[in-house]
Design a protein around this motif. Structure first.
Motif, PDB file in Angstrom:
ATOM      1  N   SER A   1       0.833  -1.199   0.000  1.00 21.11           N
ATOM      2  CA  SER A   1       0.000   0.000   0.000  1.00 21.11           C
ATOM      3  C   SER A   1       0.870   1.252   0.000  1.00 21.11           C
ATOM      4  O   SER A   1       0.592   2.216  -0.710  1.00 21.11           O
ATOM      5  CB  SER A   1      -0.925   0.015   1.223  1.00 21.11           C
ATOM      6  OG  SER A   1      -1.827  -1.058   1.179  1.00 21.11           O
TER       7      SER A   1
ATOM      8  N   LEU B   1       2.446   1.662  -3.439  1.00 19.23           N
ATOM      9  CA  LEU B   1       1.478   2.229  -4.369  1.00 19.23           C
ATOM     10  C   LEU B   1       1.288   3.709  -4.110  1.00 19.23           C
ATOM     11  O   LEU B   1       1.161   4.510  -5.034  1.00 19.23           O
ATOM     12  CB  LEU B   1       0.132   1.500  -4.230  1.00 19.23           C
ATOM     13  CG  LEU B   1       0.094   0.049  -4.704  1.00 19.23           C
ATOM     14  CD1 LEU B   1      -1.269  -0.561  -4.394  1.00 19.23           C
ATOM     15  CD2 LEU B   1       0.406  -0.059  -6.181  1.00 19.23           C
TER      16      LEU B   1
ATOM     17  N   TYR C   1      -5.735  -2.711  -6.522  1.00 24.07           N
ATOM     18  CA  TYR C   1      -5.832  -1.911  -5.300  1.00 24.07           C
ATOM     19  C   TYR C   1      -5.643  -2.791  -4.072  1.00 24.07           C
ATOM     20  O   TYR C   1      -5.879  -4.007  -4.098  1.00 24.07           O
ATOM     21  CB  TYR C   1      -7.171  -1.171  -5.222  1.00 24.07           C
ATOM     22  CG  TYR C   1      -8.392  -2.065  -5.253  1.00 24.07           C
ATOM     23  CD1 TYR C   1      -8.967  -2.529  -4.075  1.00 24.07           C
ATOM     24  CD2 TYR C   1      -8.969  -2.444  -6.457  1.00 24.07           C
ATOM     25  CE1 TYR C   1     -10.085  -3.339  -4.095  1.00 24.07           C
ATOM     26  CE2 TYR C   1     -10.078  -3.250  -6.490  1.00 24.07           C
ATOM     27  CZ  TYR C   1     -10.641  -3.705  -5.317  1.00 24.07           C
ATOM     28  OH  TYR C   1     -11.750  -4.526  -5.344  1.00 24.07           O
ATOM     29  N   SER C   2      -5.180  -2.180  -3.025  1.00 24.81           N
ATOM     30  CA  SER C   2      -5.040  -2.848  -1.725  1.00 24.81           C
ATOM     31  C   SER C   2      -5.977  -2.193  -0.734  1.00 24.81           C
ATOM     32  O   SER C   2      -6.411  -1.057  -0.932  1.00 24.81           O
ATOM     33  CB  SER C   2      -3.599  -2.746  -1.218  1.00 24.81           C
ATOM     34  OG  SER C   2      -3.252  -1.394  -0.987  1.00 24.81           O
TER      35      SER C   2
ATOM     36  N   PHE D   1      -4.752   7.169  -9.745  1.00 30.70           N
ATOM     37  CA  PHE D   1      -4.507   6.574  -8.426  1.00 30.70           C
ATOM     38  C   PHE D   1      -5.308   7.333  -7.374  1.00 30.70           C
ATOM     39  O   PHE D   1      -5.403   8.550  -7.411  1.00 30.70           O
ATOM     40  CB  PHE D   1      -3.013   6.643  -8.098  1.00 30.70           C
ATOM     41  CG  PHE D   1      -2.636   5.965  -6.813  1.00 30.70           C
ATOM     42  CD1 PHE D   1      -2.180   4.662  -6.821  1.00 30.70           C
ATOM     43  CD2 PHE D   1      -2.729   6.632  -5.606  1.00 30.70           C
ATOM     44  CE1 PHE D   1      -1.816   4.034  -5.638  1.00 30.70           C
ATOM     45  CE2 PHE D   1      -2.372   6.016  -4.422  1.00 30.70           C
ATOM     46  CZ  PHE D   1      -1.915   4.712  -4.447  1.00 30.70           C
TER      47      PHE D   1
ATOM     48  N   GLY E   1      -5.159   2.628  -4.525  1.00 30.32           N
ATOM     49  CA  GLY E   1      -4.895   1.970  -5.783  1.00 30.32           C
ATOM     50  C   GLY E   1      -5.669   2.554  -6.938  1.00 30.32           C
ATOM     51  O   GLY E   1      -6.122   3.705  -6.906  1.00 30.32           O
ATOM     52  N   TRP E   2      -5.839   1.728  -7.961  1.00 30.62           N
ATOM     53  CA  TRP E   2      -6.590   2.100  -9.158  1.00 30.62           C
ATOM     54  C   TRP E   2      -7.912   1.342  -9.115  1.00 30.62           C
ATOM     55  O   TRP E   2      -7.972   0.144  -9.392  1.00 30.62           O
ATOM     56  CB  TRP E   2      -5.790   1.743 -10.404  1.00 30.62           C
ATOM     57  CG  TRP E   2      -4.517   2.537 -10.533  1.00 30.62           C
ATOM     58  CD1 TRP E   2      -4.344   3.701 -11.216  1.00 30.62           C
ATOM     59  CD2 TRP E   2      -3.237   2.218  -9.970  1.00 30.62           C
ATOM     60  NE1 TRP E   2      -3.036   4.135 -11.119  1.00 30.62           N
ATOM     61  CE2 TRP E   2      -2.343   3.249 -10.353  1.00 30.62           C
ATOM     62  CE3 TRP E   2      -2.761   1.170  -9.170  1.00 30.62           C
ATOM     63  CZ2 TRP E   2      -1.001   3.256  -9.981  1.00 30.62           C
ATOM     64  CZ3 TRP E   2      -1.427   1.181  -8.790  1.00 30.62           C
ATOM     65  CH2 TRP E   2      -0.567   2.221  -9.194  1.00 30.62           C
TER      66      TRP E   2
END
Length: 210
Positions: free
Chosen positions: A12, A15, A35-36, A176, A203-204
């Motif tokens: 995380s 990212l 994503y996380s 993001f 994330g995305w």
């Protein structure tokens, strides 16, 4: 198992750092959906308690693939007496570590999504069993069938990422971003539980047009 959770937290952060360098120069027309998230909440089953954990998610079309670590600390409601007066008390009975692989479907509309998943897990539980004279502790490994459902909100279109709790905008408009939502989570196995909590992610979360 704790190393897996630390790995998810580390990813995380990676990212997050990468987002500050992202210029949206991905060669494809849109970004991937990766994503996380971290989650926490309350759980019930073989006792009541808390559930926390983290996961990594990757989506292709509507197919959602998840790797998850979860920890549950459950206690049973007991009682204690002072004179002739009884008082309720909780006695910790189960510490459970869960590593799961899940597959599901995720549906996205504008700035929110809904998903549901199921899969298989390996679980490591430390179980305390009180009796009349002493409390014994046993470690048990077992397989389970985890499931979860999520609803989450994120930005509808590209915006500049905001650091420090969303106060300071950084860089150019980016795909993001953060997410926030609610999670129903559970596992069917030797120590079945169902929980409800909140999740927070980086994330995305959807495909954004370039």
């Amino acid at each position: 198992m704790k190393l897996i959770l630390l790995g998810i937290i580390l990813l995380s952060n990676i990212l997050y750092c990468y987002s500050q360098q992202e210029k949206d120069t991905i060669y494809s027309k849109t970004n991937p959906i990766v994503y996380s998230e971290l989650f926490m909440g309350f759980a019930g089953g073989n006792g009541i308690g808390v559930v926390i954990g983290g996961e990594l998610n990757y989506q292709i079309k509507k197919d959602l693939f998840t790797v998850k670590y979860g920890y549950q600390s459950l206690a049973e409601l007991t009682g204690t007496a002072v004179g002739f007066i009884g008082f309720p008390a909780f006695e910790k009975t189960i510490d459970n570590h869960e590593i799961s692989l899940l597959y599901g479907q995720r549906y996205i509309k504008d700035g929110h999504s809904f998903s549901f998943s199921g899969g298989i897990s390996t679980n490591y539980a430390d179980v305390k069993q009180p009796n009349n004279t002493m409390t014994t502790e046993e470690s048990i490994q077992y397989f389970g069938f985890p499931f979860e459902a999520n609803i989450k909100w994120f930005k509808k279109k590209k915006r500049r990422f905001r650091a420090y709790y969303g106060l300071i905008p950084i860089g150019k408009p980016s795909s993001f971003g953060r997410s926030f939502g609610f999670k129903l989570v559970g596992n069917i196995g030797k120590f079945t539980y169902v929980g409800m909590g909140i999740n927070y992610g980086f994330g995305w979360h959807k495909k954004y047009q370039q």
